[in-house]
Design a protein around this motif. Structure first.
Motif, PDB file in Angstrom:
ATOM      1  N   LEU A 169      -1.733  -8.923 -10.995  1.00 32.63           N
ATOM      2  CA  LEU A 169      -1.068  -7.624 -10.925  1.00 32.63           C
ATOM      3  C   LEU A 169      -0.520  -7.359  -9.532  1.00 32.63           C
ATOM      4  O   LEU A 169       0.520  -6.699  -9.366  1.00 32.63           O
ATOM      5  CB  LEU A 169      -2.049  -6.517 -11.317  1.00 32.63           C
ATOM      6  CG  LEU A 169      -2.459  -6.461 -12.789  1.00 32.63           C
ATOM      7  CD1 LEU A 169      -3.551  -5.418 -13.000  1.00 32.63           C
ATOM      8  CD2 LEU A 169      -1.255  -6.153 -13.668  1.00 32.63           C
ATOM      9  N   MET A 170      -1.191  -7.880  -8.527  1.00 34.91           N
ATOM     10  CA  MET A 170      -0.771  -7.672  -7.147  1.00 34.91           C
ATOM     11  C   MET A 170       0.378  -8.607  -6.753  1.00 34.91           C
ATOM     12  O   MET A 170       1.286  -8.220  -6.012  1.00 34.91           O
ATOM     13  CB  MET A 170      -1.969  -7.895  -6.220  1.00 34.91           C
ATOM     14  CG  MET A 170      -1.665  -7.712  -4.743  1.00 34.91           C
ATOM     15  SD  MET A 170      -3.074  -8.218  -3.749  1.00 34.91           S
ATOM     16  CE  MET A 170      -3.172  -9.960  -4.162  1.00 34.91           C
ATOM     17  N   ALA A 171       0.347  -9.838  -7.260  1.00 37.16           N
ATOM     18  CA  ALA A 171       1.297 -10.857  -6.793  1.00 37.16           C
ATOM     19  C   ALA A 171       2.524 -11.024  -7.686  1.00 37.16           C
ATOM     20  O   ALA A 171       3.466 -11.712  -7.284  1.00 37.16           O
ATOM     21  CB  ALA A 171       0.573 -12.207  -6.676  1.00 37.16           C
ATOM     22  N   PHE A 221       0.809  -1.215   0.000  1.00 38.63           N
ATOM     23  CA  PHE A 221       0.000   0.000   0.000  1.00 38.63           C
ATOM     24  C   PHE A 221       0.848   1.274   0.000  1.00 38.63           C
ATOM     25  O   PHE A 221       0.302   2.375  -0.083  1.00 38.63           O
ATOM     26  CB  PHE A 221      -0.955  -0.007   1.201  1.00 38.63           C
ATOM     27  CG  PHE A 221      -2.124  -0.922   1.006  1.00 38.63           C
ATOM     28  CD1 PHE A 221      -3.158  -0.563   0.168  1.00 38.63           C
ATOM     29  CD2 PHE A 221      -2.170  -2.156   1.648  1.00 38.63           C
ATOM     30  CE1 PHE A 221      -4.244  -1.400  -0.024  1.00 38.63           C
ATOM     31  CE2 PHE A 221      -3.242  -3.004   1.468  1.00 38.63           C
ATOM     32  CZ  PHE A 221      -4.287  -2.622   0.616  1.00 38.63           C
ATOM     33  N   ARG A 222       2.164   1.117   0.111  1.00 37.65           N
ATOM     34  CA  ARG A 222       3.041   2.276   0.023  1.00 37.65           C
ATOM     35  C   ARG A 222       3.193   2.727  -1.428  1.00 37.65           C
ATOM     36  O   ARG A 222       3.541   3.864  -1.708  1.00 37.65           O
ATOM     37  CB  ARG A 222       4.410   1.922   0.606  1.00 37.65           C
ATOM     38  CG  ARG A 222       5.336   3.125   0.810  1.00 37.65           C
ATOM     39  CD  ARG A 222       6.657   2.652   1.360  1.00 37.65           C
ATOM     40  NE  ARG A 222       6.477   2.001   2.660  1.00 37.65           N
ATOM     41  CZ  ARG A 222       7.353   1.159   3.211  1.00 37.65           C
ATOM     42  NH1 ARG A 222       8.462   0.840   2.531  1.00 37.65           N
ATOM     43  NH2 ARG A 222       7.127   0.619   4.393  1.00 37.65           N
ATOM     44  N   VAL A 232      -6.768 -10.646  -1.114  1.00 40.22           N
ATOM     45  CA  VAL A 232      -7.752 -11.296  -1.983  1.00 40.22           C
ATOM     46  C   VAL A 232      -9.050 -11.559  -1.225  1.00 40.22           C
ATOM     47  O   VAL A 232     -10.149 -11.258  -1.711  1.00 40.22           O
ATOM     48  CB  VAL A 232      -7.183 -12.607  -2.558  1.00 40.22           C
ATOM     49  CG1 VAL A 232      -8.281 -13.395  -3.294  1.00 40.22           C
ATOM     50  CG2 VAL A 232      -6.023 -12.325  -3.503  1.00 40.22           C
ATOM     51  N   PHE A 233      -8.927 -12.081  -0.022  1.00 43.18           N
ATOM     52  CA  PHE A 233     -10.128 -12.414   0.742  1.00 43.18           C
ATOM     53  C   PHE A 233     -10.839 -11.165   1.270  1.00 43.18           C
ATOM     54  O   PHE A 233     -12.040 -11.202   1.522  1.00 43.18           O
ATOM     55  CB  PHE A 233      -9.783 -13.367   1.886  1.00 43.18           C
ATOM     56  CG  PHE A 233      -9.809 -14.809   1.464  1.00 43.18           C
ATOM     57  CD1 PHE A 233     -10.969 -15.561   1.558  1.00 43.18           C
ATOM     58  CD2 PHE A 233      -8.673 -15.412   0.952  1.00 43.18           C
ATOM     59  CE1 PHE A 233     -10.999 -16.878   1.157  1.00 43.18           C
ATOM     60  CE2 PHE A 233      -8.687 -16.725   0.548  1.00 43.18           C
ATOM     61  CZ  PHE A 233      -9.855 -17.472   0.651  1.00 43.18           C
ATOM     62  N   SER A 234     -10.105 -10.079   1.418  1.00 36.91           N
ATOM     63  CA  SER A 234     -10.797  -8.837   1.790  1.00 36.91           C
ATOM     64  C   SER A 234     -11.711  -8.399   0.644  1.00 36.91           C
ATOM     65  O   SER A 234     -12.838  -7.919   0.878  1.00 36.91           O
ATOM     66  CB  SER A 234      -9.780  -7.742   2.111  1.00 36.91           C
ATOM     67  OG  SER A 234      -9.001  -7.406   0.977  1.00 36.91           O
ATOM     68  N   ILE A 235     -11.258  -8.592  -0.605  1.00 34.22           N
ATOM     69  CA  ILE A 235     -12.106  -8.311  -1.767  1.00 34.22           C
ATOM     70  C   ILE A 235     -13.318  -9.239  -1.770  1.00 34.22           C
ATOM     71  O   ILE A 235     -14.463  -8.813  -1.992  1.00 34.22           O
ATOM     72  CB  ILE A 235     -11.300  -8.479  -3.067  1.00 34.22           C
ATOM     73  CG1 ILE A 235     -10.254  -7.385  -3.213  1.00 34.22           C
ATOM     74  CG2 ILE A 235     -12.244  -8.480  -4.279  1.00 34.22           C
ATOM     75  CD1 ILE A 235     -10.814  -6.034  -3.576  1.00 34.22           C
ATOM     76  N   TRP A 282      -6.408  -0.647  -6.398  1.00 35.09           N
ATOM     77  CA  TRP A 282      -7.481  -0.973  -5.457  1.00 35.09           C
ATOM     78  C   TRP A 282      -8.699  -0.087  -5.682  1.00 35.09           C
ATOM     79  O   TRP A 282      -9.844  -0.573  -5.669  1.00 35.09           O
ATOM     80  CB  TRP A 282      -6.975  -0.807  -4.020  1.00 35.09           C
ATOM     81  CG  TRP A 282      -6.536  -2.094  -3.421  1.00 35.09           C
ATOM     82  CD1 TRP A 282      -5.337  -2.696  -3.590  1.00 35.09           C
ATOM     83  CD2 TRP A 282      -7.302  -2.937  -2.571  1.00 35.09           C
ATOM     84  NE1 TRP A 282      -5.296  -3.876  -2.897  1.00 35.09           N
ATOM     85  CE2 TRP A 282      -6.489  -4.052  -2.259  1.00 35.09           C
ATOM     86  CE3 TRP A 282      -8.573  -2.872  -2.036  1.00 35.09           C
ATOM     87  CZ2 TRP A 282      -6.923  -5.077  -1.441  1.00 35.09           C
ATOM     88  CZ3 TRP A 282      -9.021  -3.899  -1.221  1.00 35.09           C
ATOM     89  CH2 TRP A 282      -8.209  -4.985  -0.928  1.00 35.09           C
ATOM     90  N   VAL A 283      -8.466   1.185  -5.919  1.00 40.22           N
ATOM     91  CA  VAL A 283      -9.589   2.091  -6.187  1.00 40.22           C
ATOM     92  C   VAL A 283     -10.344   1.640  -7.437  1.00 40.22           C
ATOM     93  O   VAL A 283     -11.585   1.592  -7.459  1.00 40.22           O
ATOM     94  CB  VAL A 283      -9.082   3.537  -6.352  1.00 40.22           C
ATOM     95  CG1 VAL A 283     -10.213   4.450  -6.833  1.00 40.22           C
ATOM     96  CG2 VAL A 283      -8.511   4.050  -5.039  1.00 40.22           C
TER      97      VAL A 283
END
Length: 465
Positions: free
Chosen positions: A142-144, A14-15, A182-185, A23-24
């Motif tokens: 894209l995240m991993a 998140f930095r 992922v699970f927060s999504i 995320w947005v």
């Protein structure tokens, strides 16, 4: 130690400004998917309910008519919008939703939504199912893609491996950090979908709906885990963010677009569809000339006449205590029905072969396996559609029998009789039926999960300087 690694990875993720914007973007797309799904369900379900009631009301209030002519007035049997179409509308827009009920004619399901849509609709309808099948895997990749490769590129891998944390703790921490995101999504998406389902549903059978909903989200969770494992493992194996991103993007493009298209074209070539001309010629010939020694239509009509005269103990049709015309109508309705059953059974068998080949290609694409699973659990697949068409045809024949039995002793039918003709209602099969139907896709998803775990173990052994 694992907890510290997770916290470190989440802070680093998140930095980065591009991750925040990612995320947005995902949250905006998620909101749009939820809105589209809810709007689709509300508008379609209300339209179909009103149409069903409207056509039936017209039928039962048509007034005094000859029973057979009144039956030809007919009414529509509408397939209700699936309870989970808000999540995934599957092939609903391509298969149609209405089946016309009238004597002598086996109807076909008409009014396909896609015929009134613009060309952009060929890319699919953007709802929760589309988001889960296409957007979410891309977000995960894209995240991993640089979760491990960044350590080699930044020169921090030696420092990490020489720390007090073991390689197992390092790998587990990074993987769990990705899974938390992922699970927060999934949690946001799942709770939002459930709230909209509760808001938009008018069903009283919430138990069966929640069972199907729970199965869907368990499948989505499994799919998300295996995609995350693949993303993390490739990042570790390539040790280069660009190469990792290209590899994962290529895998996504192959699995989402290329393999399904190739499988579809291959199935059409291996099992060509029966053309409408072939279908019409076959059914016409069998109706007129019969099969397996049934005799021609005239020969069968003569046999029916003899059997009817013998049954009522008379020698002339004029002496029958009932009208003969509805007897012939009912006889040939049943006879022609057998012909149409055979013809549609051949179509269904060929269609099943095509679908089986496409489904088998899911061993090359977890995206295809999950898409098939999603449609079957939400009851928006071809098998459920065929079940509706079969039930509607049985109801059409039931109406025909009711009318012909009345017609044998009456030449005029009024509204009191038309009201005795039952309205058509359809309920999609329960969760046990759907899970049985989705069993091949579930097995393939488990196979991909096992494969991703093996890839993870292989990549873990490569975690050295």
């Amino acid at each position: 130690m694992i907890q510290l690694i997770i916290q470190k990875e989440l802070r680093e993720i998140f930095r980065t400004a591009k991750v925040v914007w990612l995320w947005v973007g995902v949250l905006i797309l998620m909101g749009l998917a939820l809105y589209n799904g809810y709007s689709y369900y509300r508008s379609h379900s209300q339209l179909l309910r009103e149409s069903q009631q409207g056509t039936y009301q017209q039928f039962i209030s048509q007034g005094d008519k000859n029973p057979h002519l009144g039956a030809h007035f007919g009414f529509y049997a509408y397939k209700p919008t699936a309870d989970l179409a808000m999540i995934d509308n599957g092939i609903e827009d391509y298969t149609g939703n209405s089946f016309y009920l009238e004597p002598h004619k086996r109807g076909v399901v008409r009014f396909r939504e896609v015929t009134d849509a613009t060309g952009i609709r060929s890319f699919g309808f953007f709802n929760v199912g589309y988001f889960a099948q296409f957007i979410l895997p891309l977000f995960i990749f894209l995240m991993a893609h640089n979760i491990f490769s960044k350590e080699w590129e930044n020169g921090t891998i030696k420092m990490i491996l020489s720390s007090k944390a073991s390689t197992t703790q390092i790998f587990t921490g990074k993987l769990l950090a990705c899974l938390i995101l992922v699970f927060s999504i999934l949690i946001i998406l799942g709770l939002s979908s459930l709230a909209l389902l509760r808001l938009g549903q008018e069903t009283e059978n919430w138990t069966s709906l929640l069972e199907a909903y729970a199965c869907y989200w368990l499948g989505l969770a499994l799919f998300s885990v295996l995609i995350t494992i693949i993303g993390v493992s490739v990042s570790l194996l390539t040790r280069n963010s660009s190469l990792s991103l290209v590899s994962l993007s290529g895998f996504w493009l192959l699995g989402v677009f290329l393999i399904p298209r190739l499988a579809s074209e291959l199935s059409k070539r291996m099992y060509p569809s029966i053309t409408s001309l072939e279908f019409e010629n076959t059914t016409f010939h069998e109706k007129e000339y019969g099969v397996n020694g049934e005799g021609t239509k005239d020969e069968r009509r003569a046999i029916l006449e003899k059997e009817t005269l013998k049954k009522y103990g008379v020698t002339r049709l004029e002496d029958l205590p009932v009208f003969y015309i509805p007897i012939t109508i009912e006889f040939f309705e049943e006879s022609d029905g057998k012909v149409m059953d055979r013809a549609y059974e051949a179509v269904d068998k060929n269609e099943s072969r095509q679908n089986a080949l496409v489904q088998a290609s899911a061993v090359l694409s977890p995206f295809l396996a999950f898409r098939d699973f999603s449609m079957r659990i939400t009851a928006t697949d071809m098998k459920t559609h065929n079940d509706f068409a079969e039930k509607a045809e049985l109801h059409r024949r039931k109406v025909g029998v009711i009318v012909d039995d009345f017609y044998q002793k009456n030449t005029v039918a009024g509204n009191d009789f038309w009201k005795t003709v039952p309205q058509f209602t359809y309920h999609a099969p329960g969760i046990a039926w759907r899970l049985t139907s989705a069993a091949p896709s579930i097995l393939i998803l488990f196979g991909w999960t096992l494969g991703s775990i093996l890839l993870m173990l292989f990549s873990y052994r490569k975690m050295t300087v």
